[in-house]
Design a protein around this motif. Sequence first.
Motif, PDB file in Angstrom:
ATOM      1  N   GLY A  68       0.891  -1.064   0.152  1.00  0.00           N
ATOM      2  CA  GLY A  68      -0.072   0.244  -0.076  1.00  0.00           C
ATOM      3  C   GLY A  68       0.628   1.686   0.385  1.00  0.00           C
ATOM      4  N   PHE A  69       0.974   2.560  -0.392  1.00  0.00           N
ATOM      5  CA  PHE A  69       1.105   3.317  -0.299  1.00  0.00           C
ATOM      6  C   PHE A  69       0.708   4.948   0.205  1.00  0.00           C
ATOM      7  N   ALA A  70       1.310   5.887   0.651  1.00  0.00           N
ATOM      8  CA  ALA A  70       0.701   6.962   1.537  1.00  0.00           C
ATOM      9  C   ALA A  70       0.803   7.784   0.306  1.00  0.00           C
ATOM     10  N   GLY A  71       1.612   8.036  -0.960  1.00  0.00           N
ATOM     11  CA  GLY A  71       2.164   8.933  -1.170  1.00  0.00           C
ATOM     12  C   GLY A  71       3.218   8.944  -2.050  1.00  0.00           C
ATOM     13  N   GLN A  72       3.648  11.112  -2.089  1.00  0.00           N
ATOM     14  CA  GLN A  72       4.803  10.593  -2.419  1.00  0.00           C
ATOM     15  C   GLN A  72       5.596  11.890  -2.554  1.00  0.00           C
TER      16      GLN A  72
ATOM     17  N   ARG B 101      -3.914   7.548  -1.905  1.00  0.00           N
ATOM     18  CA  ARG B 101      -4.673   6.492  -1.808  1.00  0.00           C
ATOM     19  C   ARG B 101      -4.123   4.953  -2.117  1.00  0.00           C
ATOM     20  N   ARG B 102      -4.566   3.962  -0.936  1.00  0.00           N
ATOM     21  CA  ARG B 102      -3.911   2.713  -0.917  1.00  0.00           C
ATOM     22  C   ARG B 102      -3.638   2.488  -2.182  1.00  0.00           C
ATOM     23  N   ASN B 103      -3.652   2.640  -2.536  1.00  0.00           N
ATOM     24  CA  ASN B 103      -3.537   2.146  -4.172  1.00  0.00           C
ATOM     25  C   ASN B 103      -2.814   3.186  -5.533  1.00  0.00           C
TER      26      ASN B 103
ATOM     27  N   ALA C 175       0.747  -2.509   4.604  1.00  0.00           N
ATOM     28  CA  ALA C 175      -0.279  -1.549   4.219  1.00  0.00           C
ATOM     29  C   ALA C 175      -1.138  -2.513   2.924  1.00  0.00           C
ATOM     30  N   LYS C 176      -2.700  -2.290   3.095  1.00  0.00           N
ATOM     31  CA  LYS C 176      -3.424  -3.062   1.575  1.00  0.00           C
ATOM     32  C   LYS C 176      -3.756  -2.066   0.693  1.00  0.00           C
ATOM     33  N   ASP C 177      -3.290  -2.627  -0.185  1.00  0.00           N
ATOM     34  CA  ASP C 177      -4.564  -2.298  -1.310  1.00  0.00           C
ATOM     35  C   ASP C 177      -5.460  -3.256  -1.575  1.00  0.00           C
ATOM     36  N   ALA C 178      -6.427  -2.806  -0.994  1.00  0.00           N
ATOM     37  CA  ALA C 178      -8.269  -3.503  -1.959  1.00  0.00           C
ATOM     38  C   ALA C 178      -8.481  -3.656  -3.481  1.00  0.00           C
ATOM     39  N   GLU C 179      -8.090  -2.860  -3.863  1.00  0.00           N
ATOM     40  CA  GLU C 179      -8.320  -2.657  -5.280  1.00  0.00           C
ATOM     41  C   GLU C 179      -7.987  -3.615  -6.072  1.00  0.00           C
ATOM     42  N   ARG C 180      -5.726  -3.691  -5.601  1.00  0.00           N
ATOM     43  CA  ARG C 180      -5.445  -5.199  -6.222  1.00  0.00           C
ATOM     44  C   ARG C 180      -6.457  -6.598  -6.798  1.00  0.00           C
ATOM     45  N   ARG C 181      -6.849  -7.062  -5.696  1.00  0.00           N
ATOM     46  CA  ARG C 181      -7.424  -7.954  -6.107  1.00  0.00           C
ATOM     47  C   ARG C 181      -8.751  -7.749  -7.191  1.00  0.00           C
ATOM     48  N   HIS C 182      -8.887  -6.483  -7.358  1.00  0.00           N
ATOM     49  CA  HIS C 182      -9.660  -6.013  -8.980  1.00  0.00           C
ATOM     50  C   HIS C 182      -9.209  -6.011  -9.623  1.00  0.00           C
ATOM     51  N   LEU C 183      -8.165  -5.759  -9.550  1.00  0.00           N
ATOM     52  CA  LEU C 183      -7.637  -5.308 -11.156  1.00  0.00           C
ATOM     53  C   LEU C 183      -6.622  -6.624 -11.765  1.00  0.00           C
ATOM     54  N   LEU C 184      -6.430  -7.567 -10.576  1.00  0.00           N
ATOM     55  CA  LEU C 184      -6.378  -9.129 -11.067  1.00  0.00           C
ATOM     56  C   LEU C 184      -6.943  -9.711 -11.909  1.00  0.00           C
ATOM     57  N   SER C 185      -8.535  -9.127 -10.830  1.00  0.00           N
ATOM     58  CA  SER C 185      -9.856 -10.300 -11.379  1.00  0.00           C
ATOM     59  C   SER C 185      -9.677  -9.828 -12.925  1.00  0.00           C
ATOM     60  N   ALA C 186      -9.979  -8.290 -13.566  1.00  0.00           N
ATOM     61  CA  ALA C 186      -9.946  -8.023 -14.161  1.00  0.00           C
ATOM     62  C   ALA C 186      -9.476  -8.172 -15.979  1.00  0.00           C
TER      63      ALA C 186
END
Length: 406
Positions: free
Chosen positions: A312-316, A331-333, A375-386
């Motif tokens: 997961g990310f916090a920023g730059q 965002r975390r993603n 840190a978790k990026d919950a959207e990664r699972r959806h990206l992988l699935s798509a």
Amino acid sequence: MAENTDVVVIGGGYAGVMAANRLTQRDDVTVTLINPRRTFVERIRLHQLVGGSDDAVVDYAKVLAARVRLTVDTVTRIDAAGRAVELASGGTVAYDYLVYAVGSGSADPQVPGAAEHAYPLADLEQAERLRPVLAAAPASAAVSVVGAGPAGIETAAELAEAGRAVTLVCGGVLGPYLHPRGRRAVAGRLARLGVTVIDGPGTRVTEVTREAVRLADGRELPSEVTVWTAGFGVPDLAARSGLSTDALGRLRTDETLTSVDDPRIVAAGDAAAPSDLPFRQGCQSAVQLGPQATETVLSRIAGEPPVPVEVGFAGQCLSLGRRAGVFQFSRRNDKAVGVHLGGRLGAKVKELVCRSTVRQLAYEARKPGARTWWAKDAERRHLLSATRDEAPGTAGREPDIAGRSA
């Protein structure tokens, strides 16, 4: 008596050091770190080395666990079938498991004249080569920085604060990762430092000469010193060794960071492409991927199934000289949001991040395995699935490789 396991880590950057340190939590694991340099390089400070405010190196004794064997050499080939790596010095090192953490560097510029007349800034040797060139140039010399990612922005600001006449050639948008509000803050600070920002359509560099850079829209900008930060590539070690890589040469892995070719090889950091959906290159992802690569190795040693990676990310962070900076929240993603810290506070946050990153390496050396959450990026699972639904095993996305900031 338990059988000993030999683990070799290739690369002593952020991911490699974190991985090597974490491996020492098991007494029956022998860890060898192979790196071409005797010191750890703080790549997120290379612009400071060029500007003269930091040397960008740390003694490995401060960040590497005492049980890790440091071999100063370069790996020229991985013999996966024989479970050994070949060294430039002529020797070989056998392994039971291999952590591939070779990092990234400058991409070979395809622009005519760039290789001959521009100075890349992606590793220690390149920064050390550039510094005396700048020191020898007159104070009034026109300096162009090509590339508007973190490395380009930070270098332009550092040199301008030192009194240099700097032009930042963006080749498109200034700070593509930034939210428009953060971008305005960066642009404002660069303007106050006297940096001329050339952005928008037609600003791609088409040629570099000894005294100028030429743009796609026909403009020719005077440039006695041209600094090139316009892209990063990865070493071709994996490809040369017959391992599967993506289009940029990163080692292809599954979600546990295990090579798609060999369960004994695990990747971490900039040179890893898990599920053809690699993370943005930089120390923020590297310090998370390194320990998780180790957890995959330790799970396999224990005969347990490894768990999928979670990053997961916090920023730059961007330093804009020594007295100002910007922290762009995300965002975390890794998607930037409309909140940032700027000015002196931004500079303090950037310096805090730089120092805390080194402290994080040292902490892992003292207490390997102490950190157990990610840190978790919950959207990664959806990206992988798509992605798998669209084209299994082939689709991917390109990371932001315009710079190397934290």
